[in-house]
Structure formats: C-alpha cells, structure tokens
Design a protein around this motif. Structure first.
Motif, PDB file in Angstrom:
ATOM      1  N   GLY A 116     -23.121-110.194  58.024  1.00 50.71           N
ATOM      2  CA  GLY A 116     -22.687-109.389  59.158  1.00 50.71           C
ATOM      3  C   GLY A 116     -23.670-108.282  59.495  1.00 50.71           C
ATOM      4  N   PRO A 117     -23.202-107.218  60.172  1.00 52.68           N
ATOM      5  CA  PRO A 117     -24.056-106.070  60.491  1.00 52.68           C
ATOM      6  C   PRO A 117     -24.556-105.393  59.211  1.00 52.68           C
ATOM      7  N   LEU A 118     -25.558-104.547  59.358  1.00 52.58           N
ATOM      8  CA  LEU A 118     -26.219-103.934  58.204  1.00 52.58           C
ATOM      9  C   LEU A 118     -25.241-103.207  57.288  1.00 52.58           C
ATOM     10  N   ALA A 119     -24.364-102.358  57.842  1.00 55.75           N
ATOM     11  CA  ALA A 119     -23.416-101.624  57.013  1.00 55.75           C
ATOM     12  C   ALA A 119     -22.506-102.575  56.251  1.00 55.75           C
ATOM     13  N   SER A 120     -22.080-103.635  56.913  1.00 56.49           N
ATOM     14  CA  SER A 120     -21.199-104.614  56.278  1.00 56.49           C
ATOM     15  C   SER A 120     -21.918-105.358  55.151  1.00 56.49           C
ATOM     16  N   ARG A 121     -23.180-105.668  55.341  1.00 54.99           N
ATOM     17  CA  ARG A 121     -23.967-106.327  54.289  1.00 54.99           C
ATOM     18  C   ARG A 121     -24.122-105.409  53.081  1.00 54.99           C
ATOM     19  N   PHE A 122     -24.321-104.132  53.347  1.00 52.89           N
ATOM     20  CA  PHE A 122     -24.457-103.160  52.259  1.00 52.89           C
ATOM     21  C   PHE A 122     -23.153-103.082  51.463  1.00 52.89           C
ATOM     22  N   ALA A 123     -22.035-102.977  52.179  1.00 55.40           N
ATOM     23  CA  ALA A 123     -20.729-102.920  51.517  1.00 55.40           C
ATOM     24  C   ALA A 123     -20.472-104.181  50.711  1.00 55.40           C
ATOM     25  N   TYR A 124     -20.906-105.306  51.221  1.00 53.65           N
ATOM     26  CA  TYR A 124     -20.717-106.585  50.524  1.00 53.65           C
ATOM     27  C   TYR A 124     -21.436-106.592  49.182  1.00 53.65           C
ATOM     28  N   GLN A 125     -22.656-106.088  49.158  1.00 57.94           N
ATOM     29  CA  GLN A 125     -23.421-106.060  47.913  1.00 57.94           C
ATOM     30  C   GLN A 125     -22.776-105.120  46.888  1.00 57.94           C
ATOM     31  N   ILE A 126     -22.282-103.973  47.351  1.00 55.10           N
ATOM     32  CA  ILE A 126     -21.591-103.051  46.456  1.00 55.10           C
ATOM     33  C   ILE A 126     -20.346-103.723  45.865  1.00 55.10           C
ATOM     34  N   THR A 127     -19.595-104.406  46.729  1.00 52.31           N
ATOM     35  CA  THR A 127     -18.351-105.047  46.300  1.00 52.31           C
ATOM     36  C   THR A 127     -18.601-106.204  45.344  1.00 52.31           C
ATOM     37  N   GLN A 128     -19.612-107.005  45.643  1.00 51.83           N
ATOM     38  CA  GLN A 128     -19.856-108.210  44.852  1.00 51.83           C
ATOM     39  C   GLN A 128     -20.654-107.950  43.574  1.00 51.83           C
ATOM     40  N   GLU A 129     -21.639-107.066  43.656  1.00 51.20           N
ATOM     41  CA  GLU A 129     -22.569-106.895  42.545  1.00 51.20           C
ATOM     42  C   GLU A 129     -22.214-105.741  41.611  1.00 51.20           C
ATOM     43  N   LEU A 130     -21.600-104.701  42.149  1.00 55.22           N
ATOM     44  CA  LEU A 130     -21.385-103.499  41.358  1.00 55.22           C
ATOM     45  C   LEU A 130     -19.933-103.321  40.893  1.00 55.22           C
ATOM     46  N   LEU A 131     -18.998-103.411  41.811  1.00 58.20           N
ATOM     47  CA  LEU A 131     -17.606-103.120  41.482  1.00 58.20           C
ATOM     48  C   LEU A 131     -17.013-104.005  40.386  1.00 58.20           C
ATOM     49  N   PRO A 132     -17.386-105.286  40.278  1.00 60.25           N
ATOM     50  CA  PRO A 132     -16.821-106.090  39.186  1.00 60.25           C
ATOM     51  C   PRO A 132     -17.141-105.558  37.795  1.00 60.25           C
ATOM     52  N   GLN A 133     -18.211-104.758  37.674  1.00 62.61           N
ATOM     53  CA  GLN A 133     -18.612-104.221  36.368  1.00 62.61           C
ATOM     54  C   GLN A 133     -17.909-102.904  36.026  1.00 62.61           C
ATOM     55  N   VAL A 134     -17.184-102.340  37.001  1.00 63.69           N
ATOM     56  CA  VAL A 134     -16.713-100.958  36.911  1.00 63.69           C
ATOM     57  C   VAL A 134     -15.226-100.891  36.573  1.00 63.69           C
ATOM     58  N   ASP A 135     -14.851 -99.863  35.802  1.00 58.98           N
ATOM     59  CA  ASP A 135     -13.442 -99.615  35.483  1.00 58.98           C
ATOM     60  C   ASP A 135     -12.865 -98.447  36.280  1.00 58.98           C
ATOM     61  N   VAL A 136     -13.668 -97.381  36.441  1.00 57.40           N
ATOM     62  CA  VAL A 136     -13.208 -96.154  37.098  1.00 57.40           C
ATOM     63  C   VAL A 136     -14.233 -95.739  38.151  1.00 57.40           C
ATOM     64  N   VAL A 137     -13.742 -95.340  39.331  1.00 58.69           N
ATOM     65  CA  VAL A 137     -14.623 -94.876  40.413  1.00 58.69           C
ATOM     66  C   VAL A 137     -14.234 -93.454  40.800  1.00 58.69           C
ATOM     67  N   LEU A 138     -15.231 -92.561  40.838  1.00 60.74           N
ATOM     68  CA  LEU A 138     -15.045 -91.190  41.330  1.00 60.74           C
ATOM     69  C   LEU A 138     -15.933 -91.039  42.553  1.00 60.74           C
ATOM     70  N   ASP A 139     -15.321 -90.873  43.718  1.00 60.37           N
ATOM     71  CA  ASP A 139     -16.039 -90.884  44.991  1.00 60.37           C
ATOM     72  C   ASP A 139     -15.857 -89.531  45.669  1.00 60.37           C
ATOM     73  N   PHE A 140     -16.976 -88.875  46.033  1.00 56.10           N
ATOM     74  CA  PHE A 140     -16.934 -87.496  46.513  1.00 56.10           C
ATOM     75  C   PHE A 140     -17.270 -87.408  48.002  1.00 56.10           C
ATOM     76  N   HIS A 141     -16.360 -86.760  48.748  1.00 54.48           N
ATOM     77  CA  HIS A 141     -16.476 -86.634  50.208  1.00 54.48           C
ATOM     78  C   HIS A 141     -16.329 -85.177  50.636  1.00 54.48           C
ATOM     79  N   THR A 142     -16.558 -84.934  51.933  1.00 51.28           N
ATOM     80  CA  THR A 142     -16.248 -83.647  52.561  1.00 51.28           C
ATOM     81  C   THR A 142     -15.506 -83.924  53.867  1.00 51.28           C
ATOM     82  N   GLY A 143     -15.096 -82.849  54.534  1.00 55.02           N
ATOM     83  CA  GLY A 143     -14.546 -83.001  55.869  1.00 55.02           C
ATOM     84  C   GLY A 143     -15.658 -83.307  56.858  1.00 55.02           C
TER      85      GLY A 143
END
Length: 319
Positions: A116-143
């Motif tokens: 798909g589009p670039l952002a979607s391809r990036f999200a796909y790689q994170i979901t497929q390659e990284l998240l399966p290895q992970v138990d806990v996610v700490l994600d930091f944002h702002t307003g």
C-alpha cells in the motif's frame, strides 16, 4: 533455555547490544532514510519491552523520553530485552510535521499493508517483523495542534494486564477508553500485547516536567518487571492516578482570540471561569465557563479559534 530473538533479519544474541537500521524508503534524492532501532538483550530470560516515541514526527516530548531512557542506560536490562525506537516517524521529524510524506497519519494505518502507501508499508513491517517478538509496549505521545495534554495514560480497562501495568506506571491521570481501529494501540491489543499509551504536553514543544513524569513512570514499570539494576533510583508517586471514565470537550461559542485562564490538570467546579474569547476590535468579550466539575485534561493554546473549535477537555465525575 533462551528462545531465539530475531528482529529485522538480525538474530539478537544474549548479552549483546545492537543498533539496527530499519531502512524503509528513500528521499527524492535517493538518500536512504534509516530508523535506528536500539536493542539491548540480557543473558537472562525475561520479557521483551518495546519503547517508542515520535510516531507523529512533531511530538518531541515522546522522543525525549526515549532518549533519556537510553542516555541513563535504563534500556540495559538485567533480564529480558529492551527495544528502543526514539523516532518512529523519521520523515515527520525531519520536516517538523505530524504525518508521513504521503500525507497519512502513521497511527491510523495499522496493521498496514505490504504493497500500500508508504505509511501503510511502514506499519506493516512494524506489525509483521517487530511486534511478534514483543511482550510489552510503552508508546509516548503529546497533544497536537497547539493542544496541551495533562500527563496521562490511555488504557482500556477491559485489558486487564495493561490496566494493571498502568497503575504501576502511575501517571497523574489514567483514562479508560476503548481502542481505535487502525491505531498502533489497537493493533497491539489485537495481538494480545500489554500496551501503555502515554500522552503529555503539546507538539513541537519540549517540557521537562512532562518528560520527567514519563521517565519516572517507565522506571516503575521496568522495576516491576525486575529488569532494572538495583542501583537505579525508583521514585514513588506522590498519589495514585486519578481515574477518568468519562469526559467532554468544551467548544468555542464564538470565533476570535482565545485567552485561557486555567492551567491544564486543574480541578474546576461547575460554572468556573475558564477563558475569554475576544474580537480584534474591542467589541466582543465572551466568558467561557465550565459546564460541569472535573479536571482539565487538555487545553487549546491556539491564540485564534473558530466557533465550534475544541478549547477545553474536562473529565466528568458523576459522584
């Protein structure tokens, strides 16, 4: 026996440190854009924790939180593995914007698509390659959009492991809210990951108090998971998180210049004076009052507003 850990085609050996480059795309000039992924693995088995900032390129506080964890060597665990990605959206960080170059919000295209589009391809790689290895996610944002968030966690109370860990983190506010489809948070929940989303401050601003709150909360979480060295100071929170289960936006009744009068995080009473809206000509002066009692969890600091713009987000406590 330690299980094999493989991230982006690299086998992560016990007791080793890695700086991986998640190379997804190039600029128009053919210059490669690399997303550094810092991996620290202990020789002892334990949870795999992912800490991320900058999923929106203009959210500086989140990036600074992850940077401080690295500088203070809090990402070097005594058990398990810590994966740190200070800037997920390098494109937006370079341009000082929220979105990817294709105009899409990375946090609205998960789990992504392979072609798909670039952002979607990036999200796909994170979901497929990284998240399966992970138990806990700490994600930091702002307003965003000149809106300042009081430091808080957003967690669905129905996700027991995440809710329990949120109480260990102990941000000043804990907001119960369901997941939004196509978000990083929603995808992590679908995959059964324990996930904490921290919000604090506003975009394109660095706030040392917000950052300290997030770092201290992360230290409490890592300490709870027994991943920290005994020499690390763990600061106890002054009080328990204020749980918010309902809230409402106050919107501008007039267009004009906005003058907020109350700080973010303050508890206000019904009909308390919150702000004035004026026109440039000295004819309009409208007082904004709180429609109910609650805590101010977001303030719009834009100097100009249109009728209908969200200006204050206030919690609701029926009791």
């Amino acid at each position: 026996m330690l299980k094999q850990l493989k991230i982006f085609n690299t086998v992560i050996e016990p007791g080793k440190s890695y700086k991986l480059n998640f190379n997804m795309a190039k600029l128009y000039t053919s210059t490669s854009i690399e997303v550094p992924v810092l991996v620290e693995r202990s020789k002892k088995a334990g949870p795999v924790v992912l800490v991320t900032g900058g999923i929106h390129g203009d959210e500086i506080n989140g990036i600074e939180v992850v940077r401080q964890l690295i500088v203070k060597k809090l990402n070097k665990p005594v058990i398990g593995t810590i994966i740190a990605i200070p800037v997920l959206n390098i494109f937006g960080f370079l341009s000082g914007t929220r979105e990817f170059p294709d105009g899409r919000d990375l946090n609205r295209v998960f789990p992504g698509t392979k072609s798909g589009p670039l952002a979607s391809r990036f999200a796909y790689q994170i979901t497929q390659e990284l998240l399966p290895q992970v138990d806990v996610v700490l994600d930091f944002h702002t307003g965003g959009a000149q809106r300042f968030n009081a430091p808080h966690l957003r967690v669905a109370q129905t996700e027991t492991s995440s809710w329990n860990l949120a109480q260990i983190f102990n941000a000043p506010f804990l907001m119960n809210g369901s997941n939004i489809k196509k978000t990083f948070r929603g995808t992590c929940a679908d995959l059964g990951k324990t996930y904490l989303l921290f919000e604090g401050g506003m975009s394109n601003k660095s706030d040392k108090h917000i950052v300290a709150t997030a770092v201290n909360g992360t230290v409490r979480v890592l300490n709870h998971l027994k991943m920290l060295h005994t020499t690390v100071e763990v600061k106890k929170p002054e009080k328990e998180s204020i749980v918010i289960t309902d809230s409402k936006w106050v919107r501008a009744n007039y267009s004009g210049l906005l003058h907020p009068k109350v700080p973010c995080g303050k508890k206000v009473e019904k009909d308390e004076f919150l702000a004035t809206i004026t026109d440039p000509y000295g004819e309009l002066r409208y007082k904004v009052k709180s429609p109910h009692a609650g805590y101010i969890i977001n303030v719009n600091y834009s100097p100009l507003v249109y009728q209908g713009d969200a200006i204050f987000h206030i919690s609701r406590h029926d009791e």
